[in-house]
Design a protein around this motif. Sequence first.
Motif, mmCIF file in Angstrom:
data_model
loop_
_atom_site.group_PDB
_atom_site.id
_atom_site.type_symbol
_atom_site.label_atom_id
_atom_site.label_comp_id
_atom_site.label_asym_id
_atom_site.label_seq_id
_atom_site.Cartn_x
_atom_site.Cartn_y
_atom_site.Cartn_z
ATOM 1 N N ILE A 118 10.145 1.704 14.753
ATOM 2 C CA ILE A 118 10.537 2.722 13.766
ATOM 3 C C ILE A 118 9.397 2.847 12.780
ATOM 4 O O ILE A 118 8.884 1.862 12.267
ATOM 5 N N SER A 119 8.987 4.073 12.510
ATOM 6 C CA SER A 119 7.781 4.278 11.714
ATOM 7 C C SER A 119 7.931 3.654 10.333
ATOM 8 O O SER A 119 9.025 3.602 9.772
ATOM 9 N N LYS A 120 6.822 3.187 9.794
ATOM 10 C CA LYS A 120 6.837 2.584 8.471
ATOM 11 C C LYS A 120 7.283 3.572 7.407
ATOM 12 O O LYS A 120 7.915 3.218 6.427
ATOM 13 N N LEU B 236 8.604 1.842 -3.472
ATOM 14 C CA LEU B 236 7.780 3.050 -3.330
ATOM 15 C C LEU B 236 8.130 4.088 -4.384
ATOM 16 O O LEU B 236 7.266 4.832 -4.852
ATOM 17 N N THR B 237 9.401 4.142 -4.763
ATOM 18 C CA THR B 237 9.829 5.095 -5.803
ATOM 19 C C THR B 237 9.141 4.784 -7.117
ATOM 20 O O THR B 237 8.685 5.694 -7.838
ATOM 21 N N ASP B 238 9.025 3.497 -7.463
ATOM 22 C CA ASP B 238 8.349 3.105 -8.713
ATOM 23 C C ASP B 238 6.884 3.538 -8.680
ATOM 24 O O ASP B 238 6.348 4.048 -9.680
ATOM 25 N N SER C 197 3.596 6.553 0.779
ATOM 26 C CA SER C 197 3.723 5.774 2.010
ATOM 27 C C SER C 197 2.661 6.164 3.026
ATOM 28 O O SER C 197 2.005 5.312 3.635
ATOM 29 N N LYS C 198 2.484 7.492 3.238
ATOM 30 C CA LYS C 198 1.495 7.959 4.211
ATOM 31 C C LYS C 198 0.076 7.632 3.750
ATOM 32 O O LYS C 198 -0.790 7.319 4.565
ATOM 33 N N ALA D 152 -5.275 3.346 4.353
ATOM 34 C CA ALA D 152 -5.644 1.955 4.110
ATOM 35 C C ALA D 152 -5.002 0.998 5.089
ATOM 36 O O ALA D 152 -5.213 -0.205 5.006
ATOM 37 N N ASN D 153 -4.185 1.515 6.020
ATOM 38 C CA ASN D 153 -3.495 0.688 7.015
ATOM 39 C C ASN D 153 -2.658 -0.410 6.345
ATOM 40 O O ASN D 153 -2.586 -1.543 6.802
ATOM 41 N N ILE D 154 -2.073 -0.038 5.213
ATOM 42 C CA ILE D 154 -1.208 -0.955 4.474
ATOM 43 C C ILE D 154 0.216 -0.468 4.610
ATOM 44 O O ILE D 154 0.528 0.667 4.253
ATOM 45 N N HIS D 155 1.092 -1.336 5.124
ATOM 46 C CA HIS D 155 2.509 -1.023 5.219
ATOM 47 C C HIS D 155 3.208 -1.719 4.063
ATOM 48 O O HIS D 155 3.107 -2.936 3.906
ATOM 49 N N PHE D 156 3.941 -0.961 3.277
ATOM 50 C CA PHE D 156 4.359 -1.400 1.948
ATOM 51 C C PHE D 156 5.137 -2.714 1.974
ATOM 52 O O PHE D 156 4.734 -3.693 1.345
ATOM 53 N N LYS D 157 6.251 -2.764 2.679
ATOM 54 C CA LYS D 157 7.088 -3.972 2.649
ATOM 55 C C LYS D 157 6.367 -5.192 3.205
ATOM 56 O O LYS D 157 6.384 -6.266 2.576
ATOM 57 N N PRO D 158 5.718 -5.101 4.397
ATOM 58 C CA PRO D 158 4.966 -6.275 4.871
ATOM 59 C C PRO D 158 3.851 -6.691 3.907
ATOM 60 O O PRO D 158 3.578 -7.883 3.751
ATOM 61 N N TYR D 159 3.218 -5.698 3.252
ATOM 62 C CA TYR D 159 2.133 -6.012 2.323
ATOM 63 C C TYR D 159 2.666 -6.775 1.110
ATOM 64 O O TYR D 159 2.056 -7.757 0.652
ATOM 65 N N ILE D 160 3.819 -6.325 0.587
ATOM 66 C CA ILE D 160 4.443 -7.024 -0.537
ATOM 67 C C ILE D 160 4.786 -8.460 -0.122
ATOM 68 O O ILE D 160 4.533 -9.422 -0.866
ATOM 69 N N ASN D 161 5.382 -8.589 1.073
ATOM 70 C CA ASN D 161 5.731 -9.935 1.559
ATOM 71 C C ASN D 161 4.484 -10.800 1.723
ATOM 72 O O ASN D 161 4.499 -12.001 1.415
#
Length: 754
Positions: A414-416, A670-672, A685-686, A692-701
């Motif tokens: 499922i897309s990021k 992402l809303t913030d 998100s895009k 930057a090839n950064i996916h938000f939730k995995p990057y935060i983790n």
Amino acid sequence: MKKSILKKYFFISLTVVALYTTVIIFILSFFNYTKSTEETNYNNQIFLEESSQTIDNKLNVAVQYSSLITEKNSIQEYLNSTKKPLLFYPDIYDDIVSSLTSMDQMDLAIGIKKLSDNMIVSQDGYFLFTDYLGHLGIDPDFLDSSFFAEDRMNNIYFIEDKDKTNKDKTTFISKQYYPEIDQHLLVMITFPNESLLPQTNLVNNGDFSIIGDTVISHFPKNHSNPLNSDYLDAKKTPSEYYTDISILHTNTDNNVYSHPSLTFKNIQYIYSVKKSSFAPYLLNYLTASFFYLFPLLIVGGIIIYYSTKKSYNPIENILLSINKHNVNALPSTQELKQYSELDYILDNIDHMTIKNQELQKRMNDSLDALQNEFIVSVLYGDLSKADITSKLQELKMTELESGGTIVILSTEGISKEEEEFSENNLLIMRSKILRTIINLDNELFFIQFPLDYNKFCFIFSEKNRDTIYDQLSKMSSYVELELSIDLTFSMSAPVHSIFDFPVAFNEALLLNKKKYAYLDTQIILPTSLPIVHDDHYSYSLDNERFLMNAIIDNDRKKAEKNVDDILTKNLRQMDLDIVNIIKFKYIILNTIKRILNYYNKSFKEFSQQHSNAFKQLESSNDSQKVYVLLTEIFKHLYDTVMPQNNDSYNPLILNIIDYIKSNYTQDISLTDIAEQFNLTESYVSKLLTKKANIHFKPYINDLKISQAKKLLSEGGHNVSEVSNLVGYKNVNSFIRTFKKQEGITPGEFSKLRT
């Protein structure tokens, strides 16, 4: 209450009588119009046939003439001699002029030349060939290199309208080849169009044309009816029109008739005339029939009125019945005078229909909700056997009383962009997956409900494993095609009572949790073969964890070294047999699946993008070739999940990354970020994903776990304190995330570092 139904019945019936009479008049008018049109069409077709035969005869005479004149001595000497052509032109000229006396009625213009000469002789004198073409009104530029190619064939060429400056003449060129002297002779014959055109005078004067690939000649008799260009554009090849005379094309402006030439099979004759109109016929018949129609309407109206009035009594009974059983009472006496009984009946019918639909919808919605609530309670063991038995009949789920099979569906890829949106977006995605499955032509009865946004539970009443397997395969192919995501179905062993569903449910969940431990990760059964880590090859869970950490940290050099060490040791230093090479391939591919799953990318899509390497890997068991192919596949993997360009140094992206690094412990979303930088959630998100090839939730983790590892290594904080410091509100969530990423718990990590 005004008697609107009586009035409506009366006027409707009267209208029907009027329409019926009008239809009869229309049919009679159309019949006469059709008959007249057929006569006109027949006359036009006869005209076309006679005219075509006349033109054919004239063209045939001209062709014969062109053949006969070439037998003249002067022309034969001209052909066979190598002397200057001008020496023969006077004799040829005399022969042309004398032979044309028998062709005066056709008013021909004749030109004769060898293919190799640049001059031509005609009854008007001697000309350069290009000058003669201009004399005839032909554009000299129309001759391309292939028009007079020495193809050793006898041919006849027609000059088309598009290549003429004078369109009042028709010209064809007869090319004759003499093999004994290897020479071509050209005879150009030109007609005035008036001498070709039949002089028959029809009422429907139109346009007569000779057509090859395009228009050869056009004979307009009435310039208000030009040849329909759509007809010419639609024509493919002349051979399509070797048919009898018929109307080949008709539109609102023209009738077009076509007839093939009998003399020249590559041309046809077209006659275009103005199409007759049906409106005048119809208007005349309606005017003549008015005096018959009006008395019929009067008599019909009287009969209909009395019959309708007599049948009105049942309407009153309907009104009384509705008023008796409906809460909507009749209007007051004053209102009744303006209130239509038909409107009242329709209003009450609509009211009752809406109420019934609302009741049915509430019943259906309630039933679905109750069924889901009941089955969840069964799976988690919250109901007694007595409660289960009593509710099966009540909730219409008796199919499950004798047990069935539990299947857990998990989705990947499922897309990021969709995963990182709000919870509402995830619910929409979940609904899309369920709707896609339901829309499939499912052959087995099952109940489904979501466990979370990417896990779903299916309960089949069917117990035959092969039958369910076929249904799951069909689902998998359909959903992956529609939504481009990867699916894993984990199927429990069948149970023979609904009371055993909790055991089957736990079994399916356990299989799904261990899906990467099996060779086949699409449909996993209790009997599926697991990948066994043994001593024949060297690849441990630690090897896999170190490799994944290097990729997650975007350390490509470290990842490449880990992969090369693993592949070199197993495929070059160890002497693995074919069986263990196959096992090693599968375990490495499962590692690739885990890495793609971490980034929520589809393994299926990844393998399709690099299908050549995957196909070779599947068919090859040679250790050296497997080494090369796996190295290539890992290179594609790095390119897919690691940054490869300098877009990540965009000032806006750097500012967003700095903001994330400064606030990741505050549970930002992402809303913030979107509000902070005055952007939309999807754009942020895009921007992070594509640039930057950064996916938000995995990057935060990653940031949280990296900081947690640092704090645990330094000591001085227990696991609970570290969890709070890096921004986890729940210590259990922190432990699960840490173990998923590192392979060990935070406590175990802390002990390793002490």
